[in-house]
Design an enzyme around this catalytic site. Structure first.
Site, PDB file in Angstrom:
ATOM      1  N   ARG A 167      11.176   0.279  10.920  1.00  0.00           N
ATOM      2  CA  ARG A 167       9.921   0.604  11.861  1.00  0.00           C
ATOM      3  C   ARG A 167      10.679  -0.521  13.609  1.00  0.00           C
ATOM      4  NH1 ARG A 167       4.227   0.607   7.467  1.00  0.00           N
ATOM      5  NH2 ARG A 167       3.859  -0.633   9.965  1.00  0.00           N
ATOM      6  N   LYS A 217       0.820  -1.393  -0.215  1.00  0.00           N
ATOM      7  CA  LYS A 217       0.008  -0.562  -0.126  1.00  0.00           C
ATOM      8  C   LYS A 217       1.200   1.057   0.138  1.00  0.00           C
ATOM      9  CE  LYS A 217      -2.384  -0.989   3.786  1.00  0.00           C
ATOM     10  NZ  LYS A 217      -1.362  -2.106   4.496  1.00  0.00           N
ATOM     11  N   ARG A 265      -0.259  -8.005  13.165  1.00  0.00           N
ATOM     12  CA  ARG A 265      -1.174  -7.274  12.380  1.00  0.00           C
ATOM     13  C   ARG A 265      -1.942  -8.105  11.387  1.00  0.00           C
ATOM     14  NH1 ARG A 265       4.509  -4.846  10.870  1.00  0.00           N
ATOM     15  NH2 ARG A 265       3.869  -3.974   9.703  1.00  0.00           N
ATOM     16  N   ARG A 289      -9.815   1.076   8.786  1.00  0.00           N
ATOM     17  CA  ARG A 289      -9.785  -0.656   8.828  1.00  0.00           C
ATOM     18  C   ARG A 289     -10.427  -1.640   9.799  1.00  0.00           C
ATOM     19  NH1 ARG A 289      -3.433   0.659   8.339  1.00  0.00           N
ATOM     20  NH2 ARG A 289      -2.518  -1.149   9.310  1.00  0.00           N
TER      21      ARG A 289
HETATM   22  P1  AP5 Z   1       4.912  -1.648   2.290  1.00  0.00           P
HETATM   23  O1  AP5 Z   1       4.376  -0.452   0.251  1.00  0.00           O
HETATM   24  O2  AP5 Z   1       5.370  -0.903   2.788  1.00  0.00           O
HETATM   25  O3  AP5 Z   1       3.503  -2.868   2.486  1.00  0.00           O
HETATM   26  P2  AP5 Z   1       2.731  -1.635   3.472  1.00  0.00           P
HETATM   27  O4  AP5 Z   1       0.944  -2.732   2.873  1.00  0.00           O
HETATM   28  O5  AP5 Z   1       2.095   0.033   3.104  1.00  0.00           O
HETATM   29  O6  AP5 Z   1       2.626  -2.012   4.287  1.00  0.00           O
HETATM   30  P3  AP5 Z   1       2.445  -1.484   6.150  1.00  0.00           P
HETATM   31  O7  AP5 Z   1       3.329  -2.790   6.860  1.00  0.00           O
HETATM   32  O8  AP5 Z   1       3.356  -0.323   6.095  1.00  0.00           O
HETATM   33  O9  AP5 Z   1       1.049  -1.658   6.467  1.00  0.00           O
HETATM   34  P4  AP5 Z   1       0.657  -1.900   7.841  1.00  0.00           P
HETATM   35  O10 AP5 Z   1      -0.696  -1.773   7.451  1.00  0.00           O
HETATM   36  O11 AP5 Z   1       0.961  -2.789   8.879  1.00  0.00           O
HETATM   37  O12 AP5 Z   1       0.850  -0.671   7.697  1.00  0.00           O
HETATM   38  P5  AP5 Z   1       0.037   0.724   8.576  1.00  0.00           P
HETATM   39  O13 AP5 Z   1       2.327   1.897   9.072  1.00  0.00           O
HETATM   40  O14 AP5 Z   1      -0.617   0.978   7.900  1.00  0.00           O
HETATM   41  O15 AP5 Z   1       5.693  -2.557   1.871  1.00  0.00           O
HETATM   42  C1  AP5 Z   1       5.976  -3.940   1.992  1.00  0.00           C
HETATM   43  C2  AP5 Z   1       7.792  -3.906   1.536  1.00  0.00           C
HETATM   44  O16 AP5 Z   1       7.472  -4.739   0.638  1.00  0.00           O
HETATM   45  C3  AP5 Z   1       8.386  -2.894   1.149  1.00  0.00           C
HETATM   46  O17 AP5 Z   1      10.207  -2.528   1.771  1.00  0.00           O
HETATM   47  C4  AP5 Z   1       8.257  -2.600  -0.139  1.00  0.00           C
HETATM   48  O18 AP5 Z   1       9.632  -2.261  -1.489  1.00  0.00           O
HETATM   49  C5  AP5 Z   1       8.298  -3.956  -0.549  1.00  0.00           C
HETATM   50  N1  AP5 Z   1       7.170  -4.080  -1.423  1.00  0.00           N
HETATM   51  C6  AP5 Z   1       6.000  -4.042  -2.086  1.00  0.00           C
HETATM   52  N2  AP5 Z   1       4.955  -4.185  -2.749  1.00  0.00           N
HETATM   53  C7  AP5 Z   1       6.216  -4.908  -3.619  1.00  0.00           C
HETATM   54  C8  AP5 Z   1       5.592  -5.902  -4.812  1.00  0.00           C
HETATM   55  N3  AP5 Z   1       5.209  -6.234  -5.307  1.00  0.00           N
HETATM   56  N4  AP5 Z   1       7.256  -6.526  -4.436  1.00  0.00           N
HETATM   57  C9  AP5 Z   1       8.039  -7.345  -4.250  1.00  0.00           C
HETATM   58  N5  AP5 Z   1       8.383  -6.459  -2.518  1.00  0.00           N
HETATM   59  C10 AP5 Z   1       7.146  -5.388  -2.790  1.00  0.00           C
HETATM   60  O19 AP5 Z   1      -0.384   0.682  10.728  1.00  0.00           O
HETATM   61  C11 AP5 Z   1       1.094   0.473  11.762  1.00  0.00           C
HETATM   62  C12 AP5 Z   1       0.498   0.777  12.677  1.00  0.00           C
HETATM   63  O20 AP5 Z   1      -0.303   1.348  13.389  1.00  0.00           O
HETATM   64  C13 AP5 Z   1      -0.910  -0.654  12.705  1.00  0.00           C
HETATM   65  O21 AP5 Z   1      -0.652  -1.840  13.507  1.00  0.00           O
HETATM   66  C14 AP5 Z   1      -2.252   0.070  13.723  1.00  0.00           C
HETATM   67  O22 AP5 Z   1      -1.389  -0.022  15.326  1.00  0.00           O
HETATM   68  C15 AP5 Z   1      -1.912   1.498  13.746  1.00  0.00           C
HETATM   69  N6  AP5 Z   1      -2.290   2.530  12.134  1.00  0.00           N
HETATM   70  C16 AP5 Z   1      -2.866   3.004  11.645  1.00  0.00           C
HETATM   71  N7  AP5 Z   1      -3.460   2.176  10.732  1.00  0.00           N
HETATM   72  C17 AP5 Z   1      -4.660   2.597  11.593  1.00  0.00           C
HETATM   73  C18 AP5 Z   1      -6.194   2.623  11.984  1.00  0.00           C
HETATM   74  N8  AP5 Z   1      -6.201   3.493  10.351  1.00  0.00           N
HETATM   75  N9  AP5 Z   1      -7.147   2.137  12.581  1.00  0.00           N
HETATM   76  C19 AP5 Z   1      -5.947   1.802  14.009  1.00  0.00           C
HETATM   77  N10 AP5 Z   1      -4.552   1.494  13.769  1.00  0.00           N
HETATM   78  C20 AP5 Z   1      -3.763   1.428  12.263  1.00  0.00           C
END
Ligand code: AP5
Length: 217
Positions: free
Chosen positions: A161, A13, A172, A88
């Site tokens: 992170r 994402k 997660r 979410r």
């Molecule tokens: P990346 O693009 O970073 O993946 P992502 O889907 O953004 O993963 P996240 O870990 O950021 O998602 P998340 O939902 O757990 O975290 P968030 O910050 O929202 O890609 C991952 C890796 O793979 C990268 O190195 C990339 O280069 C590689 N990659 C990407 N695409 C690829 C491909 N096609 N092929 C190969 N490699 C690839 O949330 C974190 C925390 O915040 C949550 O756990 C929660 O505690 C809190 N939080 C955030 N939003 C909310 C909410 N709305 N409600 C409640 N809590 C929340």
């Protein structure tokens, strides 16, 4: 054009949202980035969110809805936004409907990145980002073009992170399955859900998203 990117942790994402910022001048709204900024700044929200995030659990709907509502009031939203990591839960999806209605905004597409969860642990534990502009990289799949220098802003500082360890990643993923995936039917009923193979190469995923935004499939 206003878009939601949905998918489990590591689905891509953030990677795809940051590409849409570059190619289409859209605004990335990552609630994860907003919460991490609050943790880094030591605000009250950051203090409440820190341990919850490190454990891989979801921060309360009340906190997240509040920070998103404030962000949607900023002027740059008019360029079109990508919601990355929000909504979410069913409560957040209902709040988003209400907020968009109040602010005269609408959603055009909800794009779900479909992935094989077993490969995501590898993706996440190898991930790092630019400490200045947050551009995403990976130890094996996406190193900066010039070693140690961010492709986007030229910074030489990178970070990892606190929740990118296997135990937190498993939590997660469980949170995604239990609380986030069930909101998809809400958007399917509106006929705006698209599915993209998130296991394809990053460029191929971007091309598939572009095709959706251009009105094709
Ligand atoms: P990346 O693009 O970073 O993946 P992502 O889907 O953004 O993963 P996240 O870990 O950021 O998602 P998340 O939902 O757990 O975290 P968030 O910050 O929202 O890609 C991952 C890796 O793979 C990268 O190195 C990339 O280069 C590689 N990659 C990407 N695409 C690829 C491909 N096609 N092929 C190969 N490699 C690839 O949330 C974190 C925390 O915040 C949550 O756990 C929660 O505690 C809190 N939080 C955030 N939003 C909310 C909410 N709305 N409600 C409640 N809590 C929340």
């Amino acid at each position: 054009m206003n878009v939601i990117l949905l998918g489990p942790p590591g689905a891509g994402k953030g990677t795809q949202a940051s590409r849409l910022v570059e190619t289409r001048n859209m605004v990335q709204l990552s609630t994860g980035d907003m919460l991490r900024a609050a943790v880094a700044a030591g605000t009250q929200i950051g203090l409440e969110a820190k341990a919850v995030m490190e454990a891989g659990e979801l921060v309360s709907d009340e906190i997240v809805d509040g920070i998103l509502s404030a962000r949607l009031d900023e002027a740059d939203i008019a360029r079109g936004f990508i919601l990355d990591g929000y909504p979410r839960t069913a409560v957040q999806a209902a709040s988003l409907d209400r907020l968009l209605g109040q602010k005269g905004l609408a959603l055009d597409h909800v794009i779900e990145l479909e992935v094989d969860e077993d490969s995501l642990v590898d993706r996440i534990t190898g991930r790092f980002t630019c400490a200045r502009c947050n551009a995403p990289y990976h130890d094996r799949y996406k190193q900066p073009a010039g070693a140690g220098v961010c492709d986007i802003c030229g910074s030489t500082e990178f970070k990892r992170r606190a929740d990118d360890n296997e135990e937190a990643v498993r939590t997660r993923m469980a949170e995604y399955r239990a609380k986030t995936a069930p909101i998809l039917p809400h958007y399917e009923a509106q006929g705006i859900v698209w599915r993209v193979d998130g296991m394809a190469a990053i460029d191929a995923v971007s091309a598939a998203i572009d095709a959706i935004l251009e009105g094709g499939d």
